[in-house]
Write a protein that holds these residues in place. Structure first.
Motif, short mmCIF file in Angstrom:
data_model
loop_
_atom_site.label_atom_id
_atom_site.label_comp_id
_atom_site.label_asym_id
_atom_site.label_seq_id
_atom_site.Cartn_x
_atom_site.Cartn_y
_atom_site.Cartn_z
N ARG A 1 10.75 28.65 -7.24
CA ARG A 1 10.86 28.46 -8.68
C ARG A 1 11.08 29.79 -9.39
N VAL A 2 10.32 30.81 -8.98
CA VAL A 2 10.47 32.14 -9.58
C VAL A 2 11.85 32.71 -9.26
N THR A 3 12.29 32.56 -8.02
CA THR A 3 13.60 33.06 -7.62
C THR A 3 14.71 32.36 -8.41
N ILE A 4 14.60 31.04 -8.51
CA ILE A 4 15.62 30.28 -9.26
C ILE A 4 15.61 30.69 -10.72
N ALA A 5 14.42 30.83 -11.31
CA ALA A 5 14.33 31.25 -12.71
C ALA A 5 14.92 32.65 -12.88
N GLY A 6 14.61 33.55 -11.94
CA GLY A 6 15.18 34.91 -11.99
C GLY A 6 16.70 34.88 -11.88
N ASN A 7 17.18 34.05 -10.95
CA ASN A 7 18.64 33.94 -10.78
C ASN A 7 19.30 33.35 -12.03
N LEU A 8 18.64 32.36 -12.64
CA LEU A 8 19.19 31.79 -13.87
C LEU A 8 19.20 32.83 -14.99
N ASP A 9 18.11 33.61 -15.09
CA ASP A 9 18.07 34.67 -16.11
C ASP A 9 19.15 35.71 -15.85
N GLU A 10 19.30 36.07 -14.57
CA GLU A 10 20.34 37.05 -14.22
C GLU A 10 21.73 36.50 -14.51
N ALA A 11 21.94 35.23 -14.22
CA ALA A 11 23.23 34.60 -14.50
C ALA A 11 23.49 34.57 -16.01
N ALA A 12 22.46 34.28 -16.80
CA ALA A 12 22.63 34.27 -18.25
C ALA A 12 22.94 35.68 -18.75
N ALA A 13 22.24 36.68 -18.19
CA ALA A 13 22.52 38.07 -18.59
C ALA A 13 23.93 38.46 -18.20
N MET A 14 24.36 38.07 -17.00
CA MET A 14 25.72 38.38 -16.57
C MET A 14 26.75 37.67 -17.45
N LYS A 15 26.43 36.45 -17.84
CA LYS A 15 27.35 35.71 -18.71
C LYS A 15 27.46 36.42 -20.05
N SER A 16 26.33 36.84 -20.60
CA SER A 16 26.38 37.54 -21.90
C SER A 16 27.11 38.86 -21.76
N ARG A 17 26.91 39.57 -20.64
CA ARG A 17 27.64 40.83 -20.42
C ARG A 17 29.14 40.56 -20.28
N ALA A 18 29.48 39.47 -19.58
CA ALA A 18 30.89 39.12 -19.41
C ALA A 18 31.50 38.76 -20.76
#
Length: 182
Positions: free
Chosen positions: A65-82
């Motif tokens: 759950r923590v890994t998935i949440a971290g990955n989702l947060d990282e994906a959201a951050a990458m999306k905002s950076r993109a």
């Protein structure tokens, strides 16, 4: 060995007489023991699962759950950076287009001003040459007109001399040339 013989004899005794064997869990004589062993096994399995397996499973699930949440947060951050990079690209592209248009306009203006300056310089040079040419023409015309009077005087004198046989006086020829045409 006596025990082996008794065991063998008991087996034969049981084997020789066919009792109704049936399905053991349904036998009422063994039901109490089966329930006891079922309870012991259930408690042992429950203790084993609750003390060993369930904490590991809950740890694994929590880690996932923590890994998935971290990955989702990282994906959201990458999306905002993109998206930010895309916006920066669009902005840079727009600025580049604006600069290119400004440079093109500046180049057109510079070429136009240079052409205008060259045209004015050429017109001034042509005007100067035209003035000089007109002055030369006026001077040549004046010289020619001065010569025309002399030629006219000589021609008139020659005509009069040929007609009359005697040359007229130069003052008379000059006076005749000064008279307006009648």
């Amino acid at each position: 060995m006596a025990q082996a013989q008794t065991t063998h004899a008991e087996t034969e005794a049981h084997g020789g007489a066919h009792e109704d064997i049936g399905f053991p869990p349904f036998k009422t004589e063994t039901f109490g023991g089966q329930v006891l062993w079922l309870a012991i096994t259930f408690v042992a399995l429950y203790a084993l699962l609750s003390k060993l397996v369930l904490p590991r499973l809950s740890g694994i699930i929590e880690h996932r759950r923590v890994t998935i949440a971290g990955n989702l947060d990282e994906a959201a951050a990458m999306k905002s950076r993109a998206e930010a990079a895309g916006a920066a690209y669009e902005k840079a592209l727009s600025e580049a287009k604006t600069r290119a248009q400004a440079l093109a306009q500046e180049a057109r203006s510079q070429v136009s001003s240079e052409t205008e300056a060259k045209r004015k310089a050429l017109e001034a040079d042509l005007g100067k040459r035209l003035s000089e040419s007109e002055a030369v023409i006026a001077q040549k015309k004046a010289e020619a007109m001065a010569n025309v009077r002399g030629i006219a005087a000589e021609t008139a004198s020659a005509i009069v001399e040929r007609l009359t046989g005697k040359a007229p006086a130069p003052q008379v020829v000059e006076a005749a040339l000064d008279q307006p045409n009648a």
